[in-house]
Design an enzyme around this catalytic site. Structure first.
Site, PDB file in Angstrom:
ATOM      1  N   GLY A  36      37.469  25.383 -10.957  1.00 52.46           N
ATOM      2  CA  GLY A  36      37.050  24.064 -11.438  1.00 52.46           C
ATOM      3  C   GLY A  36      37.916  23.670 -12.635  1.00 52.46           C
ATOM      4  CE1 TYR A 149      35.501  30.244   1.500  1.00 51.73           C
ATOM      5  CE2 TYR A 149      36.222  29.395   3.625  1.00 51.73           C
ATOM      6  CZ  TYR A 149      35.666  29.179   2.388  1.00 51.73           C
ATOM      7  OH  TYR A 149      35.275  27.922   2.009  1.00 51.73           O
TER       8      TYR A 149
END
Ligand code: UDP
Length: 333
Positions: A36, A149
């Site tokens: 982020g 993932y």
């Protein structure tokens, strides 16, 4: 309402925070700034309806406090991007599995409605397109890092469904298909921001493999609207929904279109997967969402075409790179 957005400083999370604040909700963003960025939420900082907690999703005490303070939870915190996933497989799996487990436990404890963001990657190597929510998931072997993932996200989904069956906890799962738009970085492998920046800088566009593989790209604004609407739709609880756009394009054609729309003179460079991601890499050939379920539930229709999306990303990066579309000089970024 007070709404917690985990991963709120990320690409999708920050757009979701924007939409929620714009609708008058009070938003608490939780982010550890591993991927982020402050830049994504700089315009929200200081806003009366926005607050930020800088913490890891693995910090159980903080997550519990944030969930307790919220009326609803959007869980977006995750490892992102194929490059990061193959380079940091341990961190990927732990962030996804451990983080979601902590969020779910806290949401269960306080009975907070929660939306879990999964991924189209869970369909894995399935070849029957379009992908429907009830289709089998076809995952590759554990020796190939990429699949860690998909398996982690699939486990998140199973956990969410287990909570739903066990205690009717109000949880909804969404599978996002190649979400793109302004603020997405190419740093972790995502193709569109990479192509746009390469085109604007006059560098070769790096098409991996033979470029015949296809994807369907969806504007982040379409995705965010769907997330908000699904949260408002009680019948979505205990359900899984695809979110995306069904306009399919090959990666080679995508590169050509980016070149056309930027007026760039960049060439296309074909890069073997091995060179891009190492020897044990597997890609999927086609990935197309079946959107009938979400259309039926909330009347979802993507509003942005591929050309709209490319233009939006070009506008975003042209400003940053310091070169206008059709111009000549590209400053280093
Ligand atoms: N890709 C590419 N060049 C790049 C980055 C990615 O050709 O510089 C390809 C990648 O191999 C894949 C497609 O573009 O076939 C989409 O990649 P991305 O990482 O954006 O998403 P995903 O693989 O998760 O669909």
């Amino acid at each position: 309402m007070k709404i917690l957005v985990t991963g709120g400083a990320g690409f999708i999370g920050s757009h979701l925070c924007d939409a929620l604040v714009a609708s008058g909700h009070s938003v608490l963003a939780l982010d550890d700034f591993s991927t982020g960025r402050h830049e994504n939420i700089a315009h929200l900082e200081g806003h009366a309806l926005f607050s930020l907690v800088s913490a890891d999703i693995g910090d159980e005490a903080i997550v519990r406090e944030c969930v307790a303070a919220a009326d609803r939870v959007f869980h977006l915190a995750s490892a992102v991007g194929v490059r990061l996933i193959v380079e940091q497989p341990v961190r990927t799996i732990e962030t996804i599995v451990h983080g979601t487990s902590i969020v779910m436990k806290a949401c269960g404890r306080y009975r907070r409605p929660v939306l879990i963001t999964s991924t189209s990657e869970v369909y894995g190597k399935a070849t029957k397109v379009p992908f429907h929510e009830d289709d089998d998931l076809v995952i590759g072997p554990s020796t190939k890092r990429r699949w860690g993932y998909a398996v982690s996200k699939a486990l998140d989904e199973f956990l969410a469904m287990a909570y739903w069956h066990h205690s009717r906890m109000p949880v909804t799962v969404v599978r996002l298909f190649n979400t793109v738009g302004p603020r997405q970085t190419g740093q972790y492998g995502m193709v569109l921001p990479r192509f746009v920046q390469q085109a604007l800088r006059g560098e070769p566009l790096t098409v991996y493999g033979d470029g015949t593989q296809t994807r369907c790209f969806c504007h982040v604004k379409d995705v965010v609207l769907a997330l908000v609407r699904l949260m408002d739709y009680p019948q979505a609880r205990g359900q899984v929904f695809n979110i995306g756009n069904s306009e399919e394009v090959s990666i080679r054609r995508l590169a050509e279109r980016v070149i056309e729309l930027t007026g760039s003179e960049s060439p296309i460079r074909m890069v073997p997967f091995e060179e891009a991601y190492g020897p044990d890499f597997e890609d999927m050939q086609r990935r197309v969402p079946d959107l009938s379920k979400i259309r039926q539930a909330i009347g979802y229709m993507p509003r942005y075409s591929l050309d709209d999306i490319i233009r939006d990303i070009v506008a975003y990066y042209s400003e940053r790179i310091g070169r206008k579309v059709g111009g000549v000089e590209a400053r280093a970024f």
